[in-house]
Write a protein that holds these residues in place. Sequence first.
Motif, short mmCIF file in Angstrom:
data_model
loop_
_atom_site.label_atom_id
_atom_site.label_comp_id
_atom_site.label_asym_id
_atom_site.label_seq_id
_atom_site.Cartn_x
_atom_site.Cartn_y
_atom_site.Cartn_z
N GLN A 94 -30.56 -130.85 -23.41
CA GLN A 94 -29.36 -130.89 -24.24
C GLN A 94 -29.67 -130.48 -25.68
OE1 GLN A 94 -27.93 -134.89 -23.81
NE2 GLN A 94 -26.95 -134.50 -21.81
N ARG A 95 -30.76 -131.00 -26.20
CA ARG A 95 -31.14 -130.66 -27.58
C ARG A 95 -31.63 -129.22 -27.70
NH1 ARG A 95 -32.53 -135.37 -30.61
NH2 ARG A 95 -30.99 -136.97 -30.07
N LEU A 96 -32.29 -128.74 -26.64
CA LEU A 96 -32.86 -127.41 -26.69
C LEU A 96 -31.81 -126.32 -26.54
CD1 LEU A 96 -35.50 -125.71 -26.79
CD2 LEU A 96 -35.57 -125.90 -24.30
N ALA A 97 -30.67 -126.66 -25.90
CA ALA A 97 -29.68 -125.64 -25.56
C ALA A 97 -29.23 -124.81 -26.77
CB ALA A 97 -28.49 -126.29 -24.87
N PRO A 98 -28.81 -125.42 -27.90
CA PRO A 98 -28.41 -124.59 -29.05
C PRO A 98 -29.56 -123.74 -29.58
CG PRO A 98 -27.69 -126.87 -29.32
CD PRO A 98 -28.64 -126.85 -28.17
N PHE A 99 -30.74 -124.33 -29.62
CA PHE A 99 -31.90 -123.58 -30.10
C PHE A 99 -32.19 -122.39 -29.20
CE2 PHE A 99 -36.43 -122.75 -30.16
CZ PHE A 99 -36.73 -122.74 -31.51
N ALA A 100 -32.19 -122.64 -27.88
CA ALA A 100 -32.46 -121.57 -26.92
C ALA A 100 -31.38 -120.50 -27.00
CB ALA A 100 -32.55 -122.15 -25.51
N ALA A 101 -30.11 -120.94 -27.17
CA ALA A 101 -29.02 -119.97 -27.26
C ALA A 101 -29.18 -119.09 -28.50
CB ALA A 101 -27.68 -120.71 -27.29
N HIS A 102 -29.59 -119.70 -29.61
CA HIS A 102 -29.79 -118.92 -30.83
C HIS A 102 -30.93 -117.92 -30.64
CE1 HIS A 102 -30.25 -118.97 -35.51
NE2 HIS A 102 -29.77 -117.83 -35.05
N ALA A 103 -32.03 -118.39 -30.03
CA ALA A 103 -33.16 -117.49 -29.77
C ALA A 103 -32.73 -116.35 -28.86
CB ALA A 103 -34.32 -118.26 -29.15
N GLN A 104 -31.92 -116.65 -27.84
CA GLN A 104 -31.47 -115.62 -26.92
C GLN A 104 -30.53 -114.64 -27.62
OE1 GLN A 104 -29.91 -117.32 -23.36
NE2 GLN A 104 -30.07 -115.44 -22.18
N GLN A 105 -29.70 -115.17 -28.51
CA GLN A 105 -28.79 -114.31 -29.28
C GLN A 105 -29.58 -113.35 -30.18
OE1 GLN A 105 -26.17 -116.52 -31.81
NE2 GLN A 105 -25.35 -114.70 -32.81
N ILE A 106 -30.60 -113.91 -30.84
CA ILE A 106 -31.43 -113.05 -31.70
C ILE A 106 -32.15 -112.00 -30.86
CG2 ILE A 106 -33.48 -113.07 -33.18
CD1 ILE A 106 -32.56 -115.79 -34.21
N TRP A 107 -32.65 -112.42 -29.71
CA TRP A 107 -33.34 -111.46 -28.85
C TRP A 107 -32.42 -110.33 -28.41
CZ3 TRP A 107 -37.59 -109.31 -27.38
CH2 TRP A 107 -37.63 -108.59 -26.19
N GLU A 108 -31.16 -110.67 -28.11
CA GLU A 108 -30.21 -109.64 -27.68
C GLU A 108 -29.99 -108.60 -28.78
OE1 GLU A 108 -28.86 -109.03 -24.74
OE2 GLU A 108 -30.13 -110.66 -23.99
N GLU A 109 -30.03 -109.05 -30.03
CA GLU A 109 -29.90 -108.10 -31.14
C GLU A 109 -31.17 -107.27 -31.31
OE1 GLU A 109 -27.54 -107.15 -32.99
OE2 GLU A 109 -25.96 -108.65 -32.81
N LEU A 110 -32.33 -107.94 -31.11
CA LEU A 110 -33.60 -107.26 -31.37
C LEU A 110 -34.06 -106.38 -30.21
CD1 LEU A 110 -35.64 -110.14 -33.07
CD2 LEU A 110 -34.50 -108.22 -34.18
N ARG A 111 -33.56 -106.62 -29.02
CA ARG A 111 -34.06 -105.91 -27.84
C ARG A 111 -33.42 -104.54 -27.66
NH1 ARG A 111 -30.35 -106.26 -23.35
NH2 ARG A 111 -32.05 -105.63 -21.96
N PRO A 113 -36.94 -97.66 -33.99
CA PRO A 113 -35.78 -97.65 -34.89
C PRO A 113 -34.62 -98.51 -34.41
CG PRO A 113 -36.68 -95.45 -34.70
CD PRO A 113 -37.43 -96.29 -33.72
N SER A 114 -34.36 -98.51 -33.10
CA SER A 114 -33.23 -99.31 -32.61
C SER A 114 -33.46 -100.79 -32.84
CB SER A 114 -33.00 -99.02 -31.13
OG SER A 114 -34.14 -99.40 -30.36
N LYS A 115 -34.70 -101.24 -32.68
CA LYS A 115 -35.00 -102.66 -32.92
C LYS A 115 -34.92 -103.00 -34.40
CE LYS A 115 -37.73 -103.59 -28.78
NZ LYS A 115 -37.35 -102.34 -28.13
N VAL A 116 -35.24 -102.03 -35.26
CA VAL A 116 -35.11 -102.27 -36.70
C VAL A 116 -33.65 -102.49 -37.06
CG1 VAL A 116 -35.47 -101.30 -38.99
CG2 VAL A 116 -37.21 -100.99 -37.23
N ASP A 117 -32.75 -101.71 -36.45
CA ASP A 117 -31.32 -101.93 -36.69
C ASP A 117 -30.92 -103.33 -36.23
OD1 ASP A 117 -31.14 -99.43 -37.68
OD2 ASP A 117 -29.93 -98.59 -36.05
N GLY A 118 -31.43 -103.75 -35.08
CA GLY A 118 -31.13 -105.09 -34.60
C GLY A 118 -31.66 -106.15 -35.54
N LEU A 119 -32.87 -105.94 -36.08
CA LEU A 119 -33.44 -106.89 -37.03
C LEU A 119 -32.58 -106.99 -38.27
CD1 LEU A 119 -35.73 -108.73 -38.03
CD2 LEU A 119 -36.92 -106.68 -38.84
#
Length: 722
Positions: free
Chosen positions: A437-454, A531-537
Amino acid sequence: MTVAGFRGVGPARILPIRPGPGLILVVGRNGSGKSSFAEVIELLLTGDSARWADRSSVWRTGWRNLHHPDPCGIEAELRVDGTTTPMRLRRSWTAGAGLADADVAGELSELRRPMELYRPFLTAAEVGRLVTGTPSALFDAIDAILGLDVLSTADQRLHAAIKPLEAAAKQHRADRTRLRDALAAIDDDRARRAAAALASADLAAILDEPLSGELIDRYRQWAILPLPDLGEVAALAEELRAMSAQAGGAVDTAVTVRLAELLRLALDHHDSARAGPCPVCQVGALDDDWRASAAATLEATRGTALSAQRATTRRAELVRRARAITANLSLSPAPDGLPVEPALAAASALRAALSAGEDLAVHLLTWYPQLVAAVDEVRAAAAEWLERRDTGWQQILPDLRRWADAAREVPQQASELADLKAARAWLKDAAIVLRNQRLAPFAAHAQQIWEELRQESNVQLGTMSLAGTATRRRIEFPISVDGADNGTALGVMSQGEMHALGLAMFLPRACASESLFRFVVIDDPVQSMDPSKVDGLARVLAAIATDRHVVVFTHDPRLSDAVRRLEIDAVTLQVVRAEQSVVSIRPTADPALRYLDDARALARSEEVDGDVRTPVVEELCRSALEYACQRVVWRVRTARGERHADIEDALQHAQKTTTLFALALFDDAERGGDVLGRLRNAYGGWAVNAYNLSRKAVHGGHPVADLPGFVSDTRRLAEALR
């Protein structure tokens, strides 16, 4: 931040960062000194730098600038949420001082634990270590910020309570096996009954049988009867014989002493009366010849008397020791069957002879060897009897008693152990639920960031989870590659993807809502990214910068290019290093000025139709003024100590340009009606004109007679608002 004489910075330079959230890019080529500023805030807050961690000593010895080593110091000014006075942290070094010898001002020891949980610094070297370090270290870093320490503490306490009970039960079973094997080897009825009754109630009756009786105790006393060493007693007798001979008897010694005294008196008489007849016999003459002979005799007599006295004293000591031998000899009553008569007779004869005062040396040499021989015979007989009697039962009996005492506690301990294990199992299941339960928001944020960076990556990251316990604890990254489940991320990721994953792990932790730090400092995050990952970053950093400072140091121009291309609001500071470590910092493209530069260029363009130019220019000018107003609000309210959340809320509710100007000019959103008057009185009609035209832009384009002049007036107003 201010740096002087430190790392790549020579003369003092200030890196200005305006209050309020936002993205700040600090750019410069390798060796420009930009990373020196990145290390400053980390060193001031933690006392160390991750860039130097696990490196050789040369990394720590080259910290002082070569060209301007003195003065040497670093300083940072920070705003603490809710306070008015800025906080200053400083470290300075005198000439020749080592890195650890700094004069420290404003050290924050209370931030040590928050710094461990929500570390806001990230270097290029750390990015890789975030995902390639030990699984347990990464697990602990994430688990710590979930606020479940109390569960871990409870589990540790349960484990600590279970461990001794399990050890005691295991030891009890092992002792029972050992005792059974030992009892089987003892040829004794009690041992056989005890082996059969082990772990039953009948064992207590067997153990209650007397361990030993009076007869056994007597045999044991005779088996270990102590006697002085025969050789020592013989040596004492020989010395006693020698001292007796040397003393020559008590009478001879007394005569010698009286003779010496008589000669001394006669010599004194001769010395006082000179020569004359003997006053005693009236026959002899006490002349000089007599005196010489008498003096020689006196000298010899004195030596003989002294030797005799010493021999007499030593003989008395030896006599005392000889009498003590039998006086201290204690012979307990003997059980039937032991040949004690010769020993008793020898002891009696020796005692009688010594007390009679006869020749002690002769008596010792005669009777003591007989006593020793007789006692040795008794000892051997007693030991033989005990050996026949003692079949091992006495040796094992104490162990049996201890085991029986422990067995009485086994039922209660077993019940307690079962309760503790059940509690720990329940706690483990509850911890998994709470952790997820506590990890869910953290994991979701990490997954969201990964989706932008990937960007354009074939690797799809699933929901991160914490798995395992004790030494097997780890973080799992379930992934799929082109739709195929690979089970783990690290084995198939490229270097760029690994760095992206490291950022996805770092940023949610550093930006957790519970963190005390409203800033993130990242040094060189772009490396190995396409370059595409830099845009995501750039998009990820812009999203984080909406509610906190994000300061990024980079030598790679791709990040700043992406920020400009994606029209991300950011401040860019360029660090340039000249000869002799002279560093300069140049601001580039302030957002308000960037809007106005674009507006000016468009206003003067003859290639764009006027119906198109006018609304765009008006919109750009409005954006420039609104940004300038927001900057004023952030500056004023943070200086007053307001909370960031309150400032953001005030700006969010100031949707209209008029309301935003009221906040900037009066610090009161309700005074929108006073804006025009303030602008007219403070600046003049040109400011009113610029304000009105930019405000009307939101409702659609309006004819503007002089677009370049409008842009110029807007620039003047934006600069005045700063």
